[in-house]
Structures are given as C-alpha cells and as structure tokens.
Design a protein around this motif. Structure first.
Motif, PDB file in Angstrom:
ATOM      1  N   ARG A   1       0.906  -1.160  -0.076  1.00 16.06           N
ATOM      2  CA  ARG A   1      -0.135   0.074   0.020  1.00 16.06           C
ATOM      3  C   ARG A   1       0.715   1.159   0.064  1.00 16.06           C
ATOM      4  O   ARG A   1       0.772   2.072  -0.645  1.00 16.06           O
ATOM      5  N   GLU A   2       1.897   1.268   0.874  1.00 20.11           N
ATOM      6  CA  GLU A   2       2.890   2.467   1.034  1.00 20.11           C
ATOM      7  C   GLU A   2       3.522   2.517  -0.448  1.00 20.11           C
ATOM      8  O   GLU A   2       3.677   3.756  -1.057  1.00 20.11           O
ATOM      9  N   LYS A   3       4.010   1.532  -0.980  1.00 19.26           N
ATOM     10  CA  LYS A   3       4.758   1.688  -2.267  1.00 19.26           C
ATOM     11  C   LYS A   3       3.847   2.279  -3.412  1.00 19.26           C
ATOM     12  O   LYS A   3       4.367   3.145  -4.048  1.00 19.26           O
ATOM     13  N   ASP A   4       2.836   1.599  -3.321  1.00 17.97           N
ATOM     14  CA  ASP A   4       1.834   2.140  -4.484  1.00 17.97           C
ATOM     15  C   ASP A   4       1.642   3.704  -4.166  1.00 17.97           C
ATOM     16  O   ASP A   4       1.415   4.296  -5.170  1.00 17.97           O
ATOM     17  N   ALA A   5       1.162   4.076  -3.047  1.00 17.41           N
ATOM     18  CA  ALA A   5       1.092   5.399  -2.721  1.00 17.41           C
ATOM     19  C   ALA A   5       2.166   6.390  -3.193  1.00 17.41           C
ATOM     20  O   ALA A   5       1.852   7.287  -3.653  1.00 17.41           O
ATOM     21  N   GLN A   6       3.445   5.961  -2.760  1.00 18.80           N
ATOM     22  CA  GLN A   6       4.756   6.805  -3.064  1.00 18.80           C
ATOM     23  C   GLN A   6       4.741   6.815  -4.793  1.00 18.80           C
ATOM     24  O   GLN A   6       5.076   7.838  -5.591  1.00 18.80           O
ATOM     25  N   LYS A   7       4.599   5.602  -5.337  1.00 15.87           N
ATOM     26  CA  LYS A   7       4.399   5.454  -7.028  1.00 15.87           C
ATOM     27  C   LYS A   7       3.332   6.513  -7.502  1.00 15.87           C
ATOM     28  O   LYS A   7       3.588   7.210  -8.483  1.00 15.87           O
ATOM     29  N   ARG A   8       2.229   6.659  -6.743  1.00 17.63           N
ATOM     30  CA  ARG A   8       1.163   7.490  -7.274  1.00 17.63           C
ATOM     31  C   ARG A   8       1.555   8.796  -7.159  1.00 17.63           C
ATOM     32  O   ARG A   8       1.400   9.971  -7.925  1.00 17.63           O
ATOM     33  N   LYS A   9       2.205   9.310  -6.040  1.00 18.53           N
ATOM     34  CA  LYS A   9       2.667  10.496  -5.709  1.00 18.53           C
ATOM     35  C   LYS A   9       3.977  10.980  -6.802  1.00 18.53           C
ATOM     36  O   LYS A   9       3.709  12.138  -7.173  1.00 18.53           O
ATOM     37  N   ARG A  10       4.831  10.435  -7.017  1.00 17.52           N
ATOM     38  CA  ARG A  10       5.654  10.615  -7.991  1.00 17.52           C
ATOM     39  C   ARG A  10       5.163  10.742  -9.356  1.00 17.52           C
ATOM     40  O   ARG A  10       5.526  11.628 -10.166  1.00 17.52           O
ATOM     41  N   GLU A  11       4.019   9.947  -9.773  1.00 19.31           N
ATOM     42  CA  GLU A  11       3.445  10.021 -10.840  1.00 19.31           C
ATOM     43  C   GLU A  11       2.569  11.319 -11.190  1.00 19.31           C
ATOM     44  O   GLU A  11       2.771  11.984 -12.098  1.00 19.31           O
ATOM     45  N   GLN A  12       1.928  11.995  -9.922  1.00 18.57           N
ATOM     46  CA  GLN A  12       1.247  13.050  -9.996  1.00 18.57           C
ATOM     47  C   GLN A  12       2.451  14.126 -10.175  1.00 18.57           C
ATOM     48  O   GLN A  12       1.937  15.015 -10.794  1.00 18.57           O
ATOM     49  N   GLU A  13       3.435  14.152  -9.349  1.00 18.44           N
ATOM     50  CA  GLU A  13       4.402  15.281  -9.577  1.00 18.44           C
ATOM     51  C   GLU A  13       5.068  15.412 -10.937  1.00 18.44           C
ATOM     52  O   GLU A  13       5.089  16.395 -11.232  1.00 18.44           O
ATOM     53  N   ALA A  14       5.323  14.265 -11.334  1.00 13.26           N
ATOM     54  CA  ALA A  14       5.751  14.198 -12.847  1.00 13.26           C
ATOM     55  C   ALA A  14       4.628  14.741 -13.856  1.00 13.26           C
ATOM     56  O   ALA A  14       4.955  15.732 -14.600  1.00 13.26           O
ATOM     57  N   HIS A  15       3.281  14.499 -13.502  1.00 12.47           N
ATOM     58  CA  HIS A  15       2.420  15.047 -14.584  1.00 12.47           C
ATOM     59  C   HIS A  15       2.077  16.663 -14.274  1.00 12.47           C
ATOM     60  O   HIS A  15       2.159  17.152 -15.193  1.00 12.47           O
ATOM     61  N   TRP A  16       2.253  16.874 -13.210  1.00 15.97           N
ATOM     62  CA  TRP A  16       2.118  18.545 -12.677  1.00 15.97           C
ATOM     63  C   TRP A  16       3.360  19.176 -13.371  1.00 15.97           C
ATOM     64  O   TRP A  16       3.214  20.170 -13.878  1.00 15.97           O
ATOM     65  N   LYS A  17       4.522  18.536 -13.255  1.00 18.00           N
ATOM     66  CA  LYS A  17       5.741  19.172 -13.717  1.00 18.00           C
ATOM     67  C   LYS A  17       5.692  19.187 -15.027  1.00 18.00           C
ATOM     68  O   LYS A  17       6.040  20.503 -15.586  1.00 18.00           O
ATOM     69  N   LYS A  18       5.229  18.225 -15.757  1.00 17.91           N
ATOM     70  CA  LYS A  18       4.981  18.300 -17.226  1.00 17.91           C
ATOM     71  C   LYS A  18       3.935  19.400 -17.556  1.00 17.91           C
ATOM     72  O   LYS A  18       4.037  20.100 -18.654  1.00 17.91           O
ATOM     73  N   LEU A  19       2.828  19.552 -17.041  1.00 20.18           N
ATOM     74  CA  LEU A  19       1.865  20.536 -17.335  1.00 20.18           C
ATOM     75  C   LEU A  19       2.510  21.899 -17.276  1.00 20.18           C
ATOM     76  O   LEU A  19       2.022  22.723 -18.053  1.00 20.18           O
ATOM     77  N   ARG A  20       3.193  22.330 -16.021  1.00 18.41           N
ATOM     78  CA  ARG A  20       3.556  23.470 -15.763  1.00 18.41           C
ATOM     79  C   ARG A  20       4.777  24.092 -16.839  1.00 18.41           C
ATOM     80  O   ARG A  20       4.775  25.004 -17.137  1.00 18.41           O
TER      81      ARG A  20
END
Length: 62
Positions: free
Chosen positions: A40-59
């Motif tokens: 669960r923790e590993k998946d949460a960290q993966k989702r957070k990394r993916e979100q941050e990468a997505h937002w960085k790409k959008l910005r």
C-alpha cells in the motif's frame, strides 16, 4: 439450496490451537499484514511520483 443435516454433520471439528501453533499463526498474520501495508505504501509513493511528474509536465508545457 439448503444443506441437509447429513451434508454438514460430516465436517471435522476444528481443534483449538496449542500455544506454539497460535504463536506461529499470529506471526504469519503479522507478516501478511506487513506485506499488505508495504505494498500500500509503495503504491502510494508511486502515485505521488506520477502525480508530481504529471504536474511538472503541465507547468512546463503551459
């Protein structure tokens, strides 16, 4: 369909665990719970990394 008495009366009764068996069963449950929590923790960290990468790409593109 309902079961008839003779269909479930042949089940073997479950004996209580000895203290040693109970300790082993408890440790196995703890291991299983730890594995679930780790995943669960590993998946949460993966989702957070993916979100941050997505937002960085959008910005960057916006």
């Amino acid at each position: 369909m309902a079961m008839r008495f003779y269909e479930f009366s042949t089940l073997k009764p479950i004996k209580p665990l000895s203290p040693a068996q109970y300790a082993i069963a408890a440790k196995k449950r703890q291991v299983d719970q730890a594995k679930v929590a780790f995943k669960r923790e590993k998946d949460a960290q993966k989702r957070k990394r993916e979100q941050e990468a997505h937002w960085k790409k959008l910005r960057k593109s916006g």
